[in-house]
Design an enzyme around this catalytic site. Structure first.
Site, PDB file in Angstrom:
ATOM      1  N   THR A 190      92.670  63.740  94.807  1.00 46.12           N
ATOM      2  CA  THR A 190      92.282  62.341  94.741  1.00 46.12           C
ATOM      3  C   THR A 190      92.463  61.757  96.131  1.00 46.12           C
ATOM      4  OG1 THR A 190      92.851  60.209  93.791  1.00 46.12           O
ATOM      5  CG2 THR A 190      94.607  61.804  93.870  1.00 46.12           C
ATOM      6  N   GLU A 334      94.965  61.252  87.997  1.00 44.62           N
ATOM      7  CA  GLU A 334      96.369  61.539  87.675  1.00 44.62           C
ATOM      8  C   GLU A 334      96.658  61.507  86.179  1.00 44.62           C
ATOM      9  OE1 GLU A 334      95.269  59.571  90.035  1.00 44.62           O
ATOM     10  OE2 GLU A 334      96.567  59.504  91.778  1.00 44.62           O
ATOM     11  N   LYS A 448      84.907  51.205  95.215  1.00 41.17           N
ATOM     12  CA  LYS A 448      84.421  52.081  94.160  1.00 41.17           C
ATOM     13  C   LYS A 448      82.901  52.013  94.167  1.00 41.17           C
ATOM     14  CE  LYS A 448      86.465  54.680  91.254  1.00 41.17           C
ATOM     15  NZ  LYS A 448      86.937  54.695  89.900  1.00 41.17           N
ATOM     16  N   TRP A 453      85.109  56.995  95.313  1.00 40.76           N
ATOM     17  CA  TRP A 453      85.902  56.089  96.123  1.00 40.76           C
ATOM     18  C   TRP A 453      85.540  56.181  97.587  1.00 40.76           C
ATOM     19  CZ3 TRP A 453      91.738  55.558  94.581  1.00 40.76           C
ATOM     20  CH2 TRP A 453      91.808  55.120  93.254  1.00 40.76           C
TER      21      TRP A 453
HETATM   22  P1  AMP Z   1      89.763  58.179  89.765  1.00 40.82           P
HETATM   23  O1  AMP Z   1      91.094  58.780  89.985  1.00 40.82           O
HETATM   24  O2  AMP Z   1      88.792  58.437  90.846  1.00 40.82           O
HETATM   25  O3  AMP Z   1      89.221  58.531  88.425  1.00 40.82           O
HETATM   26  O4  AMP Z   1      89.919  56.583  89.771  1.00 40.82           O
HETATM   27  C1  AMP Z   1      90.869  55.951  88.959  1.00 40.82           C
HETATM   28  C2  AMP Z   1      90.735  54.473  89.098  1.00 40.82           C
HETATM   29  O5  AMP Z   1      89.474  54.015  88.648  1.00 40.82           O
HETATM   30  C3  AMP Z   1      91.732  53.689  88.285  1.00 40.82           C
HETATM   31  O6  AMP Z   1      93.000  53.615  88.897  1.00 40.82           O
HETATM   32  C4  AMP Z   1      91.043  52.332  88.183  1.00 40.82           C
HETATM   33  O7  AMP Z   1      91.245  51.556  89.356  1.00 40.82           O
HETATM   34  C5  AMP Z   1      89.582  52.707  88.103  1.00 40.82           C
HETATM   35  N1  AMP Z   1      89.126  52.711  86.706  1.00 40.82           N
HETATM   36  C6  AMP Z   1      88.968  53.751  85.891  1.00 40.82           C
HETATM   37  N2  AMP Z   1      88.507  53.371  84.697  1.00 40.82           N
HETATM   38  C7  AMP Z   1      88.375  52.034  84.733  1.00 40.82           C
HETATM   39  C8  AMP Z   1      87.959  51.038  83.798  1.00 40.82           C
HETATM   40  N3  AMP Z   1      87.547  51.345  82.576  1.00 40.82           N
HETATM   41  N4  AMP Z   1      87.979  49.755  84.220  1.00 40.82           N
HETATM   42  C9  AMP Z   1      88.368  49.406  85.460  1.00 40.82           C
HETATM   43  N5  AMP Z   1      88.761  50.310  86.384  1.00 40.82           N
HETATM   44  C10 AMP Z   1      88.776  51.601  86.022  1.00 40.82           C
END
Ligand code: AMP
Length: 555
Positions: A190, A334, A448, A453
């Site tokens: 990540t 995570e 995002k 990211w």
């Molecule tokens: P990743 O590790 O790339 O999957 O990103 C995780 C992050 O995506 C989380 O910590 C949130 O900030 C964001 N995220 C994931 N799902 C949602 C959701 N349903 N609504 C808002 N933010 C989300």
């Protein structure tokens, strides 16, 4: 008193054996972009996974917990790798093909990948990296693509193999070892705001338990009569656990391979008639535009799981009208990723505003995930739907550390793990008295874009390495197509002749920043606003942008 139960380890090989026998006739269908998609039964996948494991062990000498990476789209061969590698005791490392090349190389070296299984269509990305991938000894190529890119000098000491040749003639069964269920099964990096990417390492046990949760009726609740269109990439948190979960219950998988654009997605939904699909909001926004321009019958899609970033209400509404019911979920690399899922509580009438409001939240925690909110002073906050704090979680499929810190020990940064071992998510929100999480903000400032990211700090650092730039701050601004895009705010040195075009070209130069991460929006300011402790105050920048106070140029 100890129980009298058998102590049978929860292993991925068990999921594979179960899926390929009990659900042997279920299918993985891979879109080819041609008239006929490619179809392979779970039984065939099981046999070929055994052949792959034999080849990795006998021909490539993979032993113990060595890392075998994949650089691949969602397709049947990737599913085979998903099961063969952990089942034989090695560790599957899924590489994110959208990362900038240097980061990809850093990750391969950090994980010490010995083998990379790559789709032929991704060789233009992989070939130039190979001289920088020190631990890699073998590249195994699957599917169409120009093999000449791997000729001679580009490859150096690395041996190149054809996937089909490698597995041909190998035994179609494998005596899978009885591993410790806590052993590493898969890893995924990540990339946060600061520092190097961090490796999350999933265990057999965490994958097994997470898969059971994914299958529960109040999660995705699919059966062997369903077909799931798995758009979320297999390199992004194990495609949200779908390949493992589907093998447990016999759910058919429809894999888009590299055909992720709205038109082919619409075509595959119309012709293959999946009943479920999973992806980030931007994919669905693209599909919606496509369906509005070229209407098709997509009513087969009874359930669409949306996560990765917040689902816009307008998207949920539009999908509802098309008969595709959205189920909103929250998770992270995570958290395996299922952390919460938004099924309204019993007794709330369908189609009401109350129901819609519940569906727009990030949802409730399943039994395997505990959540709590921590205020700015470290205090526990009540579940009252109003007190906003950082979400912390713990559970058997939540990371407790990252892989291999600089001293070779697991890494537990204080901003990511509490003293009592909970994961600090970096997400800020409220939890209602009946347990529904609503995210209000992100503690960090990553951008995002299309479900991936972009590090604002990385862009800032690259910009500030330009001789004419005094200061630069990058913030996320809303974008109709990608959800968010970076806005570059630049303070130029006196006498500078730099233009936005030259700055952008500077970022793109030598692959410093991946093309898709380059900002389109630019603005010059006299000084970047600062907080009381001298950090860039991005909240102020975001507000100035929202209120139209910045003079923004779009390239
Ligand atoms: P990743 O590790 O790339 O999957 O990103 C995780 C992050 O995506 C989380 O910590 C949130 O900030 C964001 N995220 C994931 N799902 C949602 C959701 N349903 N609504 C808002 N933010 C989300």
């Amino acid at each position: 008193m100890l129980s009298t139960m058998q102590d049978v380890p929860l292993l991925i090989s068990r999921i594979l054996t179960h899926g390929s026998t009990i659900h042997g006739t279920s299918q993985v269908t891979t879109w080819t972009g041609e008239d006929e998609p490619h179809r392979r039964s779970f039984a065939e996948i099981g046999a070929r996974a055994a052949q792959l494991a034999h080849a990795l062990k006998d021909d490539l000498g993979v032993t113990g917990d060595e890392r075998v990476a994949t650089l691949a789209w969602n397709n049947a061969e990737h599913v085979e790798a998903y099961f063969a590698i952990p089942s034989m005791g090695a560790v599957l490392h899924t590489l994110n093909l959208r990362l900038p090349p240097e980061q990809l190389a850093w990750i391969v070296n950090h994980a010490a990948d010995r083998v990379i299984i790559a789709n032929g269509s991704l060789l233009p990305l992989l070939a130039p990296l190979l001289p920088h991938l020190k631990p890699v000894e073998h590249v195994v190529v699957t599917g169409p693509g120009d093999r000449s890119l791997l000729d001679g000098a580009a490859v150096g000491h690395i041996h190149v193999h054809e996937y089909e040749d490698l597995i041909a003639g190998k035994p179609t069964s494998y005596d899978w070892p009885e591993l410790d269920e806590r052993q590493a099964a898969a890893m995924c990096y990540t990339s946060g705001t600061t520092g190097d990417p961090k490796g999350v390492v999933y265990s057999h046990r965490s994958v097994y338990l997470h898969s059971m949760q994914v299958n529960m009726a109040q999660s995705m609740g699919l059966t062997d009569e369903d077909t799931s269109l798995v758009v979320v990439p297999q390199f992004h948190v194990n495609a949200w656990g779908l390949p493992h979960a589907t093998f447990m219950t016999g759910v058919n998988m429809l894999m888009p391979d590299r055909f992720l654009q709205p038109a082919p997605l619409a075509a595959m939904i119309e012709s293959e008639r999946p009943t479920h699909a999973a992806a980030v909001p931007t994919i669905w926004q693209g599909l919606l535009a496509e369906l509005t321009a070229n209407p098709r019958d997509v009513s087969c899609l009874g359930q669409v799981t949306i996560g990765g970033s917040a689902c816009p209400p307008s998207l949920m509404e539009a999908f509802d009208k098309l008969g595709m019911r959205v189920c909103h979920a929250w998770g992270m690399t995570e958290t395996s990723p299922l952390g919460t899922i938004a099924r309204p509580p019993a007794g709330v009438a369908a189609g009401t505003e109350e129901e819609f409001a519940y569906r727009l939240t990030q949802g409730r925690f399943p039994a395997g995930v505990e959540g709590r909110l921590t205020g700015p002073g470290g205090e526990r906050l009540p579940w009252d739907g109003e007190s906003a704090g950082e979400l912390e979680v713990r559970g058997p499929w939540i990371a407790g550390a990252y892989y291999n810190g600089p001293d070779g020990e697991p890494l537990r940064p204080a901003d990511k793990f509490s003293e009592d071992g909970w994961l600090k998510t970096g997400d800020v929100g409220t939890i209602s008295a009946d347990g529904y999480l609503t995210l209000t903000d992100r503690a960090k400032d990553v951008i995002k874009s299309g479900g991936e990211w972009i590090s604002s700090v990385e862009l800032e650092n690259a910009l500030m390495s330009h001789p004419d730039v005094a200061e630069a701050a990058v913030v996320a601004v809303p974008d109709d197509k990608w959800g968010e895009r970076p806005l570059a705010t630049v303070v130029l040195k006196e006498g500078s002749t730099a233009t936005f075009e030259t700055l952008r070209a500077f970022l793109a130069d030598e692959g410093k920043i991946a093309k898709w991460q380059l900002p389109e929006r630019w603005t010059i300011v006299e000084a970047v606003p600062k907080t009381s402790v001298g950090k860039f105050d991005k909240k102020v920048l975001r507000r100035q942008y929202a209120e139209g106070e910045l003079d923004v140029t779009s390239l």
